[in-house]
Design a protein around this motif. Structure first.
Motif, PDB file in Angstrom:
ATOM      1  N   LEU A  73       0.842  -1.191   0.000  1.00 13.18           N
ATOM      2  CA  LEU A  73       0.000   0.000   0.000  1.00 13.18           C
ATOM      3  C   LEU A  73       0.882   1.247   0.000  1.00 13.18           C
ATOM      4  N   PRO A  74       0.313   2.430  -0.287  1.00 13.89           N
ATOM      5  CA  PRO A  74       1.110   3.662  -0.309  1.00 13.89           C
ATOM      6  C   PRO A  74       1.925   3.829   0.974  1.00 13.89           C
ATOM      7  N   GLY A  75       3.190   4.169   0.788  1.00 12.11           N
ATOM      8  CA  GLY A  75       4.113   4.324   1.907  1.00 12.11           C
ATOM      9  C   GLY A  75       4.984   3.114   2.154  1.00 12.11           C
ATOM     10  N   LEU A 105       0.720   2.700  -6.520  1.00  7.28           N
ATOM     11  CA  LEU A 105       0.841   4.119  -6.193  1.00  7.28           C
ATOM     12  C   LEU A 105       1.497   4.305  -4.825  1.00  7.28           C
ATOM     13  N   GLY A 106       2.556   5.113  -4.797  1.00 10.56           N
ATOM     14  CA  GLY A 106       3.203   5.431  -3.541  1.00 10.56           C
ATOM     15  C   GLY A 106       4.080   4.342  -2.960  1.00 10.56           C
ATOM     16  N   VAL A 107       4.373   3.295  -3.734  1.00  8.34           N
ATOM     17  CA  VAL A 107       5.209   2.189  -3.270  1.00  8.34           C
ATOM     18  C   VAL A 107       6.568   2.250  -3.961  1.00  8.34           C
ATOM     19  N   TYR A 160       3.027  13.627  -3.174  1.00  8.28           N
ATOM     20  CA  TYR A 160       3.525  13.007  -1.958  1.00  8.28           C
ATOM     21  C   TYR A 160       3.370  11.487  -2.007  1.00  8.28           C
ATOM     22  N   LEU A 161       2.678  10.956  -3.015  1.00  4.22           N
ATOM     23  CA  LEU A 161       2.574   9.520  -3.202  1.00  4.22           C
ATOM     24  C   LEU A 161       3.477   9.067  -4.347  1.00  4.22           C
ATOM     25  N   ALA A 162       4.697   9.563  -4.360  1.00  2.46           N
ATOM     26  CA  ALA A 162       5.645   9.170  -5.398  1.00  2.46           C
ATOM     27  C   ALA A 162       5.950   7.681  -5.293  1.00  2.46           C
ATOM     28  N   SER A 189       2.285   5.924 -17.265  1.00  2.69           N
ATOM     29  CA  SER A 189       1.102   6.664 -17.711  1.00  2.69           C
ATOM     30  C   SER A 189       0.539   7.423 -16.517  1.00  2.69           C
ATOM     31  N   GLY A 190       0.987   8.646 -16.328  1.00  7.71           N
ATOM     32  CA  GLY A 190       0.545   9.437 -15.194  1.00  7.71           C
ATOM     33  C   GLY A 190       1.321   9.109 -13.939  1.00  7.71           C
ATOM     34  N   GLY A 191       1.114   9.930 -12.932  1.00  7.21           N
ATOM     35  CA  GLY A 191       1.745   9.701 -11.646  1.00  7.21           C
ATOM     36  C   GLY A 191       3.113  10.343 -11.521  1.00  7.21           C
ATOM     37  N   PHE A 192       3.737  10.112 -10.382  1.00  6.82           N
ATOM     38  CA  PHE A 192       5.048  10.666 -10.047  1.00  6.82           C
ATOM     39  C   PHE A 192       5.951   9.491  -9.715  1.00  6.82           C
ATOM     40  N   LEU A 193       6.950   9.244 -10.563  1.00  5.52           N
ATOM     41  CA  LEU A 193       7.818   8.075 -10.422  1.00  5.52           C
ATOM     42  C   LEU A 193       9.273   8.500 -10.355  1.00  5.52           C
TER      43      LEU A 193
END
Length: 462
Positions: A73-75, A105-107, A160-162, A189-193
């Motif tokens: 999960l995120p984090g 997402l966020g992992v 903040y969920l990179a 495709s989208g997001g912050f990586l």
């Protein structure tokens, strides 16, 4: 936690307690500085372990990376021991080649572990990356390989969920069909990586190269693209309507129709004083091949969002184009031409019938260009004296004219935070080797500008 306990009825109570604590930390983190390090559960994956582990430590590592990704999960972070891992989760239940690893997402996924580490620093600087392979069936036949080895999606505004990829060799993707035609190694495709310490090798795409980025915000450092091929645009990296910063990277042996190593299109306009939407710092681009733009192709546009990129402290050499722009091709002749900014760099001995080094609209400052037609402040056309360019060694020899010849005012910002101090808008502190920038060579007379020591041209400081 309901989702995890349902999938694994034997999940221990200590995991549930860890999860509650992690979620509480994530709520607090949601109001923190975007991109700051996250805290959550650490999952452990080792293909040599037997099935049934809970993943909370190496002795009980999960044997399947797909299972760990489904639980994370995120984090959270997923630590993966060295070995070869192949995806099994299908994007299309009717197509075995649609299997791919999906970054939640966020992992953050981290590879290259021996299977004993309790802290990231114990992994060491010269670790061997963990291999994520798209070679699903006959190892000698690529026709049954996965279309995409890794997929990453998300909400670009939720910085903040990179998500992250760190320490992987991503190879053997074969994006050769219809809707699976882009990004054989990695499709974003989208997001912050964030990507670091990775290698993309021996991937094939009809379009979009080994790594395809669209509608996303991506930061990449200490990564290489080697021997990837596309029938279309961007053999190594293709960027479409996205933001992308690449630092301390190497592109070699990639092949395309447009942009042997790199292709960019529909990039937002550069705003003076702000970080460029697409930038390359301390990057070596060598021995790539294309019809146009042997190293780089920046696409123009009929309406809006032409290709644009900045190259600072880069070395672009020995790339080949069969039509034009052996080093960089910035397309003009259409309503909105592409634009390339090159500074404190070396563009040397690229090959093409016309414009062997640079073609199209270029803004060049304090750089060494071998074709000799680029005037302007601080530019030269003098043999840079590479150590051994035929063997791919583009370090500078003693007495190179590129030593202490740059502009300190044009030293790029440390957008990827190379030194890990959390400050992204200081001057980039390191070169492509991770050695200190702004080192004075007392055997060479300074020809650049600024208060000494003066920065060298190219990816490496002498």
């Amino acid at each position: 936690y309901p989702r995890s306990s349902k999938k694994n009825p034997t999940l221990p109570m200590k995991h549930i307690a860890f999860r509650i604590a992690a979620l509480f930390s994530l709520v607090l983190f949601s109001f923190a500085i975007p991109g700051q390090a996250q805290t959550g559960v650490r999952w452990h994956v080792d293909s040599n372990r037997v099935q049934g582990g809970d993943g909370l430590g190496w002795p009980n590592a999960i044997s399947s990376l797909d299972v760990a990704l489904s639980e994370a999960l995120p984090g959270d972070e997923v630590w993966v021991a060295r070995g070869v891992y192949r995806p099994s989760v299908l994007q299309d239940p009717q197509d075995s080649r649609s299997a791919a690893f999906t970054v939640p997402l966020g992992v953050v996924l981290r590879g290259g572990f021996e299977g004993r580490e309790t802290a990231l620093g114990q992994r060491g600087e010269n670790f061997s990356p963990t291999t994520l392979s798209g070679n699903l069936g006959d190892l000698r036949d690529s026709s049954d390989n996965a279309y995409h080895v890794v997929l990453s999606t998300g909400d670009t505004d939720v910085t903040y969920l990179a998500s992250g990829l760190d320490g992987f060799s991503i190879r053997d993707g074969n994006a050769d069909r219809g809707g699976y035609a882009r990004g054989a190694g990695l499709r974003v495709s989208g997001g912050f990586l964030r990507i670091q310490n990775c290698t993309f090798e021996d991937n094939f795409s009809l379009l979009g190269g080994a790594t395809y980025v669209t509608g996303a915000n991506v930061r990449i450092k200490s990564t290489a693209w080697i021997n990837n091929v596309t029938a279309g645009r961007g053999g190594g990296l293709s960027i479409q309507a996205a933001r992308c910063q690449v630092v301390n990277a190497h592109f070699a042996g990639n092949t395309a129709d447009r942009g042997g190593a790199i292709y960019a299109h529909s990039i937002e306009s550069f705003v003076p004083g702000l970080e460029p939407p697409v930038s390359f710092v301390n990057v070596i681009i060598s021995n790539n091949v294309a019809n146009r733009g042997g190293g780089v192709f920046l696409q123009g546009s009929q309406w809006s969002g032409a290709g644009g990129a900045s190259f600072s402290h880069c070395t672009i050499s020995r790339n080949q184009a069969f039509e034009g722009g052996g080093g960089v091709f910035a397309r003009t002749g259409i309503p909105i031409p592409a634009k390339c900014l090159i500074q404190n760099s070396i563009v040397w001995e690229n090959y093409a019938p016309t414009s062997p080094d640079l073609a199209g609209r270029q803004v060049v400052a304090f750089s060494n260009i071998s074709d000799g037609v680029w005037g302007g402040l601080g530019n030269m056309s003098t043999d840079p004296l590479f150590v051994d360019p035929g063997a791919g060694d583009f370090h500078l020899r003693n007495q190179s004219p590129c030593i202490d010849a740059g502009s300190n005012e044009l030293v790029e910002a440390d957008l990827a935070d190379l030194d890990g101090d959390g400050i992204r808008f200081e001057a980039v502190p390191m070169d492509a080797d991770g050695q200190r920038r702004l080192m004075d060579d007392r055997q060479v007379v300074d020809t650049g500008v600024g208060v000494g020591p003066i920065v060298d041209l190219g990816a490496y400081e002498r």
